[in-house]
Design an enzyme around this catalytic site. Structure first.
Site, short mmCIF file in Angstrom:
data_model
loop_
_atom_site.label_atom_id
_atom_site.label_comp_id
_atom_site.label_asym_id
_atom_site.label_seq_id
_atom_site.Cartn_x
_atom_site.Cartn_y
_atom_site.Cartn_z
N CYS A 63 78.78 139.81 9.69
CA CYS A 63 80.14 140.34 9.83
C CYS A 63 80.77 140.59 8.46
O CYS A 63 81.60 141.48 8.30
CB CYS A 63 80.99 139.39 10.63
SG CYS A 63 81.03 137.73 9.95
N GLU B 137 87.44 135.88 15.75
CA GLU B 137 86.75 136.25 14.50
C GLU B 137 85.98 137.54 14.78
O GLU B 137 84.98 137.51 15.50
CB GLU B 137 85.81 135.12 14.06
CG GLU B 137 86.51 133.79 13.79
CD GLU B 137 87.46 133.85 12.60
OE1 GLU B 137 87.33 134.76 11.76
OE2 GLU B 137 88.36 133.01 12.53
P1 NAD Z 1 80.29 141.50 21.26
O1 NAD Z 1 81.76 141.51 21.15
O2 NAD Z 1 79.62 142.57 22.00
O3 NAD Z 1 79.80 140.13 21.94
C1 NAD Z 1 80.14 138.85 21.45
C2 NAD Z 1 80.05 137.85 22.58
O4 NAD Z 1 81.03 138.18 23.54
C3 NAD Z 1 78.71 137.86 23.31
O5 NAD Z 1 78.37 136.56 23.70
C4 NAD Z 1 79.01 138.72 24.53
O6 NAD Z 1 78.18 138.45 25.63
C5 NAD Z 1 80.44 138.29 24.81
N1 NAD Z 1 81.23 139.25 25.60
C6 NAD Z 1 81.12 140.60 25.66
N2 NAD Z 1 82.05 141.10 26.50
C7 NAD Z 1 82.76 140.05 26.97
C8 NAD Z 1 83.85 139.91 27.87
N3 NAD Z 1 84.41 140.96 28.45
N4 NAD Z 1 84.32 138.66 28.13
C9 NAD Z 1 83.78 137.59 27.54
N5 NAD Z 1 82.74 137.65 26.67
C10 NAD Z 1 82.25 138.86 26.39
O7 NAD Z 1 79.74 141.39 19.77
P2 NAD Z 1 78.22 141.38 19.31
O8 NAD Z 1 77.71 142.77 19.30
O9 NAD Z 1 77.47 140.36 20.06
O10 NAD Z 1 78.36 140.82 17.82
C11 NAD Z 1 78.52 141.62 16.73
C12 NAD Z 1 79.97 141.68 16.35
O11 NAD Z 1 80.45 140.38 16.03
C13 NAD Z 1 80.21 142.51 15.10
O12 NAD Z 1 81.36 143.28 15.29
C14 NAD Z 1 80.44 141.47 14.02
O13 NAD Z 1 81.18 141.94 12.93
C15 NAD Z 1 81.15 140.41 14.79
N6 NAD Z 1 81.07 139.11 14.13
C16 NAD Z 1 82.19 138.61 13.53
C17 NAD Z 1 82.12 137.39 12.86
C18 NAD Z 1 83.35 136.82 12.18
O14 NAD Z 1 83.32 135.65 11.82
N7 NAD Z 1 84.40 137.58 11.97
C19 NAD Z 1 80.92 136.68 12.80
C20 NAD Z 1 79.80 137.22 13.43
C21 NAD Z 1 79.89 138.44 14.09
#
Ligand code: NAD
Length: 519
Positions: free
Chosen positions: A290, A256
């Site tokens: 999001c 997501e």
């Molecule tokens: P992010 O991708 O930076 O991080 C999300 C999670 O992934 C965090 O827990 C982070 O620590 C982890 N992570 C980062 N790199 C990783 C790796 N290499 N391996 C495993 N885990 C890893 O995103 P963010 O900045 O925390 O969140 C914001 C983003 O999330 C925005 O793009 C938003 O649109 C999206 N989002 C989408 C939805 C949806 O339902 N589509 C819902 C909420 C947020």
């Protein structure tokens, strides 16, 4: 700055929550109160060995959990539903402290897991029940579709809705008989840890729901390599990394991801409704949803009218740090993220965009506050024109024809959410169906779609793979097992039977079954 922290957030309470996180080398991460930048608690960080041990514990607990009849498993969630609502104020305090969002958004977030529980408490018995499909030979064969749990599901959650994404996405997996290893974002680990505590108070077996903490690239590989399925919510860039690793391991995943969501206003839309919708769509959760809107398409004939009313309403918003319902908008999640949002605005302005209102950080309110910002003249050579800003920043555009509006709205790599506003709902729905988006809301921004737990919700294009909610929101956490039974040996010629006779009988039988509709 002096800000009275909620009485619920005592040091003992916070230390008790983080004590659940395994950390054999004693490493910690400073988890701060976003409004002030002050330390809340030292968050233990998990090593790869800790994560492997978390999976061993979860796997042992899962075997026992899956043996329990579904009815017994669901009893836990009936109790949890009440408990989550009774403790919503404490959860809200935690969410506000760790994320900086305003109280309205935090309390709404606490309602998401109970809504998901309520939906699947009704739906899970039907979806997880064995389905008799019938075998190839009537009466003599049966084939049954059985739903088996995957095993241990790894969940990786972002910071913008830590409680909803960390806990809600676990509920259907647990109901289906799985264990969970959750990795929340370090910044927002407290509310999901509290959610696990509440689930255990409601009767979830200890060990079944593990929480490990660390920076994503440090802990992600071990988590994915040990999981039977991965549920990820976060940015498109990270989603690609997770999806690649899950693919190599030949396990399923649901991704997501981000959005650059459009809002199309048709020329018969109600001005007040549109302005109210746009205020929430652009600035709700400080623009860190999001499904929120970053691009607004207004009909040329009413552009000035909508723009002026929207700017006026935006300038009337109150921003601030408070654990009450006072401020209309809270903080961004961190000073780093505030710099990212600022860089998008600065880049747009440097390349010729106009700031109609806002556009600046507000260090007088706290380290990560940024004004609600409306831009005009944003183009695709600007960061804010193509990539997700994920802050309280929205760009206004005008269009001449509906076809042009649809084309502009679809001119993006993302496809998570879209919003169409119009007086004639049937026309607005027709426009909505032309949008390349996993979710489309008519006369709403996102809440109607997100709260409809019976319908799958996911992104298309670069916004994701798979969906949460709906039937697939629980079935994705199961493997299908076919149990086929042959009651009497009838396949193939009988001993001594002429093969031509047997083939004739078989072909005749197939024709008869087709004619009578048996198979
Ligand atoms: P992010 O991708 O930076 O991080 C999300 C999670 O992934 C965090 O827990 C982070 O620590 C982890 N992570 C980062 N790199 C990783 C790796 N290499 N391996 C495993 N885990 C890893 O995103 P963010 O900045 O925390 O969140 C914001 C983003 O999330 C925005 O793009 C938003 O649109 C999206 N989002 C989408 C939805 C949806 O339902 N589509 C819902 C909420 C947020």
């Amino acid at each position: 700055m002096t800000l009275q922290r909620p009485a619920s957030l005592t040091d003992d309470f916070l230390r008790g929550l983080v004590a659940r996180v395994p950390s054999s080398d004693g490493g910690t991460w400073k988890l701060t109160e976003v409004y002030t930048g002050e330390l809340l608690v030292e968050l233990p960080q998990s090593t790869p060995a800790d994560i492997e041990q978390a999976f061993v514990t979860a796997r042992a607990a899962q075997v026992e959990w899956a043996k329990r009849p579904l009815k017994q498993r669901l009893e836990v969630f009936k109790r949890a539903h009440t408990l989550f609502l009774d403790r919503a104020q404490t959860t809200t305090d935690l969410i506000q402290a760790e994320s900086g969002k305003n109280r309205r958004m935090a309390i709404e977030e606490t309602c998401d897991p109970p809504m998901v529980m309520s939906h699947y408490l009704k739906r899970a018995p039907k979806l997880l029940a064995p389905v008799k499909r019938g075998g190839p030979v009537p009466f003599l064969t049966t084939s049954t579709e059985i739903r088996q749990p995957k095993g241990v599901v790894g969940i990786i959650a972002p910071w913008n809705f830590p409680f909803a994404t960390g806990i809600s996405d676990s509920i259907s997996a647990l109901m289906a008989g799985n264990a969970i290893v959750l990795k929340p974002d370090n910044k927002t680990a407290l509310s999901p840890l509290y959610g696990v505590q509440l689930l255990e108070e409601a009767g979830l077996p200890k060990g079944l729901f593990q929480v490990i903490c660390g920076e994503g690239p440090d802990v992600g590989p071990t988590l994915i390599d040990n999981a039977n399925y991965v549920m990820f919510t976060g940015s498109t860039a990270t989603g690609r990394v997770i999806g690649e690793r899950a693919g190599r391991n030949l396990i399923g995943c649901c991704l997501e991801l981000g959005g650059k969501n459009p809002m199309i206003v048709l020329d018969d839309a109600d001005l007040d409704d549109v302005v109210q919708g746009a205020i929430f769509g652009a600035f709700g959760n400080t623009g860190q949803i999001c499904m929120h809107i970053e691009r607004m398409y207004l009909p040329e004939s009413r552009y000035a009218e909508f723009r002026d009313a929207f700017v006026k309403a935006t300038e009337a918003l109150s921003i601030g740090a408070a654990y009450d319902f006072g401020p209309d908008m809270g903080s961004l999640v961190s000073p780093d993220h505030m710099e990212r949002v600022k860089s998008h605005v600065d880049d747009a302005v440097a390349k010729g965009a106009t700031v109609l209102t806002g556009g600046k950080p507000r260090p007088d309110l706290g380290p990560a506050f940024f004004e609600p910002t409306i831009l005009e003249g944003v183009t695709k050579d600007m960061l804010a024109g193509v990539t997700e800003t994920f802050g309280p920043v929205v760009a206004l555009h005008s269009y001449r024809t509906v076809d042009e509006a649809v084309e502009l709205a679809n001119d993006t790599d993302y496809g998570l959410n879209a919003s169409v506003w119009g007086g004639d709902v049937a026309t607005a729905c027709q426009v909505g169906k032309r949008l390349e988006s996993g979710n489309v809301n008519v006369n709403d921004i996102l809440a109607t779609a997100f709260a409809s737990k019976g319908t799958p919700s996911g992104g298309v294009k670069q916004s994701g793979v798979g969906a949460r909610h709906g039937d697939q929101g629980i079935l994705k956490y199961t493997d299908v097992q076919q149990l086929a039974v042959l009651k009497k040996q009838v396949m193939g010629a009988r001993p001594g039977q002429d093969y031509d006779e047997y083939v004739k009988g078989m072909i005749g039988g197939l024709k008869m079954m087709r004619k009578t509709g048996i198979r």
